[in-house]
Design a protein around this motif. Sequence first.
Motif, PDB file in Angstrom:
ATOM      1  N   ALA A  22       0.855  -1.190   0.000  1.00 53.40           N
ATOM      2  CA  ALA A  22       0.000   0.000   0.000  1.00 53.40           C
ATOM      3  C   ALA A  22       0.884   1.231   0.000  1.00 53.40           C
ATOM      4  CB  ALA A  22      -0.920   0.008   1.216  1.00 53.40           C
ATOM      5  N   ARG A  23       0.388   2.305  -0.602  1.00 57.02           N
ATOM      6  CA  ARG A  23       1.097   3.583  -0.614  1.00 57.02           C
ATOM      7  C   ARG A  23       0.240   4.604   0.120  1.00 57.02           C
ATOM      8  NH1 ARG A  23       4.363   6.318  -5.548  1.00 57.02           N
ATOM      9  NH2 ARG A  23       5.769   4.671  -4.819  1.00 57.02           N
ATOM     10  N   PHE A  24       0.841   5.226   1.131  1.00 55.21           N
ATOM     11  CA  PHE A  24       0.140   6.224   1.930  1.00 55.21           C
ATOM     12  C   PHE A  24       0.738   7.601   1.695  1.00 55.21           C
ATOM     13  CE2 PHE A  24      -0.566   2.330   4.357  1.00 55.21           C
ATOM     14  CZ  PHE A  24      -1.901   2.429   4.722  1.00 55.21           C
ATOM     15  N   SER A  25      -0.118   8.604   1.595  1.00 52.82           N
ATOM     16  CA  SER A  25       0.316   9.992   1.621  1.00 52.82           C
ATOM     17  C   SER A  25      -0.150  10.579   2.953  1.00 52.82           C
ATOM     18  CB  SER A  25      -0.277  10.779   0.458  1.00 52.82           C
ATOM     19  OG  SER A  25       0.254  10.304  -0.770  1.00 52.82           O
ATOM     20  N   ILE A  26       0.762  11.229   3.659  1.00 51.11           N
ATOM     21  CA  ILE A  26       0.516  11.642   5.039  1.00 51.11           C
ATOM     22  C   ILE A  26       0.864  13.113   5.213  1.00 51.11           C
ATOM     23  CG2 ILE A  26       1.119  11.187   7.452  1.00 51.11           C
ATOM     24  CD1 ILE A  26       2.054   8.362   6.441  1.00 51.11           C
ATOM     25  N   ARG A  27      -0.039  13.850   5.820  1.00 49.70           N
ATOM     26  CA  ARG A  27       0.224  15.262   6.109  1.00 49.70           C
ATOM     27  C   ARG A  27       1.008  15.370   7.413  1.00 49.70           C
ATOM     28  NH1 ARG A  27      -4.447  16.989   5.663  1.00 49.70           N
ATOM     29  NH2 ARG A  27      -4.279  17.941   3.600  1.00 49.70           N
ATOM     30  N   GLY A  28       2.161  16.053   7.334  1.00 52.72           N
ATOM     31  CA  GLY A  28       2.988  16.265   8.516  1.00 52.72           C
ATOM     32  C   GLY A  28       3.916  17.437   8.277  1.00 52.72           C
ATOM     33  N   PRO A  29       3.437  18.655   8.433  1.00 51.58           N
ATOM     34  CA  PRO A  29       4.249  19.841   8.124  1.00 51.58           C
ATOM     35  C   PRO A  29       5.581  19.904   8.880  1.00 51.58           C
ATOM     36  CG  PRO A  29       1.949  20.448   8.448  1.00 51.58           C
ATOM     37  CD  PRO A  29       2.074  19.017   8.865  1.00 51.58           C
ATOM     38  N   LEU A  30       5.575  19.493  10.131  1.00 54.43           N
ATOM     39  CA  LEU A  30       6.819  19.573  10.908  1.00 54.43           C
ATOM     40  C   LEU A  30       7.834  18.545  10.441  1.00 54.43           C
ATOM     41  CD1 LEU A  30       8.519  20.649  13.220  1.00 54.43           C
ATOM     42  CD2 LEU A  30       7.310  19.092  14.764  1.00 54.43           C
ATOM     43  N   VAL A  31       7.423  17.284  10.333  1.00 55.54           N
ATOM     44  CA  VAL A  31       8.390  16.232   9.996  1.00 55.54           C
ATOM     45  C   VAL A  31       8.863  16.331   8.541  1.00 55.54           C
ATOM     46  CG1 VAL A  31       7.528  14.668  11.763  1.00 55.54           C
ATOM     47  CG2 VAL A  31       6.599  14.520   9.427  1.00 55.54           C
ATOM     48  N   THR A  32       8.121  17.051   7.699  1.00 53.00           N
ATOM     49  CA  THR A  32       8.570  17.235   6.312  1.00 53.00           C
ATOM     50  C   THR A  32       9.342  18.526   6.117  1.00 53.00           C
ATOM     51  OG1 THR A  32       6.447  18.251   5.712  1.00 53.00           O
ATOM     52  CG2 THR A  32       6.664  15.878   5.354  1.00 53.00           C
ATOM     53  N   SER A  33       9.482  19.319   7.168  1.00 50.10           N
ATOM     54  CA  SER A  33      10.139  20.624   7.036  1.00 50.10           C
ATOM     55  C   SER A  33      11.590  20.503   6.583  1.00 50.10           C
ATOM     56  CB  SER A  33      10.067  21.397   8.363  1.00 50.10           C
ATOM     57  OG  SER A  33      10.743  20.696   9.398  1.00 50.10           O
ATOM     58  N   ASP A  34      12.236  19.398   6.911  1.00 46.74           N
ATOM     59  CA  ASP A  34      13.614  19.177   6.471  1.00 46.74           C
ATOM     60  C   ASP A  34      13.771  17.795   5.844  1.00 46.74           C
ATOM     61  OD1 ASP A  34      13.308  17.649   8.737  1.00 46.74           O
ATOM     62  OD2 ASP A  34      15.147  18.328   9.718  1.00 46.74           O
ATOM     63  N   ALA A  35      12.663  17.235   5.356  1.00 49.01           N
ATOM     64  CA  ALA A  35      12.684  15.871   4.829  1.00 49.01           C
ATOM     65  C   ALA A  35      13.399  15.799   3.490  1.00 49.01           C
ATOM     66  CB  ALA A  35      11.257  15.342   4.683  1.00 49.01           C
ATOM     67  N   ALA A  36      14.007  14.643   3.231  1.00 52.38           N
ATOM     68  CA  ALA A  36      14.652  14.371   1.958  1.00 52.38           C
ATOM     69  C   ALA A  36      14.277  12.964   1.518  1.00 52.38           C
ATOM     70  CB  ALA A  36      16.169  14.503   2.081  1.00 52.38           C
ATOM     71  N   TYR A  37      14.389  12.718   0.245  1.00 48.62           N
ATOM     72  CA  TYR A  37      14.114  11.386  -0.282  1.00 48.62           C
ATOM     73  C   TYR A  37      14.964  10.351   0.451  1.00 48.62           C
ATOM     74  CZ  TYR A  37      14.087   7.491  -3.611  1.00 48.62           C
ATOM     75  OH  TYR A  37      13.975   6.249  -4.186  1.00 48.62           O
ATOM     76  N   GLY A  38      14.333   9.289   0.931  1.00 49.38           N
ATOM     77  CA  GLY A  38      15.057   8.229   1.629  1.00 49.38           C
ATOM     78  C   GLY A  38      15.124   8.388   3.128  1.00 49.38           C
TER      79      GLY A  38
END
Length: 208
Positions: A22-38
């Motif tokens: 399954a593929r999930f798309s998740i809203r998380g403004p804080l945890v994606t603020s510095d996220a990178a692929y991988g």
Amino acid sequence: MFTGIVEERGEIVAREDLDQAARFSIRGPLVTSDAAYGDSIAVNGVCLTVVEHADGIFTVDVMAETLRRSSLADLSPGAPVNLERAMAADGRFGGHIVQGHVDGVGTIASISPTPNWTVVRIGLPADLERYVVEKGSITLDGTSLTVSAVGAGDDGPWLEVSLIPTTLAETTLGLAEVGSPVNLEVDVIAKYVERLTGAGTSRQEKGE
């Protein structure tokens, strides 16, 4: 590695069921603020890999094994989830060692509010009972908590945790109901101790 200190309560915004995955798309403004692929992000205590991210939303792929062993299989758009980024090497170790590897799924058996905290009892899979001790650490849906009591009844073993208002407000545990599934990760140190002492006994029995 994680610490079980939830950074934000996110939300499932999309789910795509694939062949044995399954593929999930998740809203998380804080945890994606510095996220990178991988990058690794724990979602309800499950370590998952970021495959896409944009505008405060990240996407992860979840294989059949993970769906089978955790409560992620039950998630649908709109569901709240606990989120934590992998621990930075220079960060504070606020919880305990959390790998993001779910050992089993428990079920909330009772919720007992008091004026200053709430006691939650969780039915424990029998094969995990030996790893849980009073005043030890347990991870519930990615949240590092202290076990306040353990026991067993007609329905099997259980553990209790006492949740302060902040934990109830900032994590999905504050929204949980009796009967809700909960991802469990026991203290990894207990599993290593069991493995090492068991292996030692085995060698002695063999005269090695």
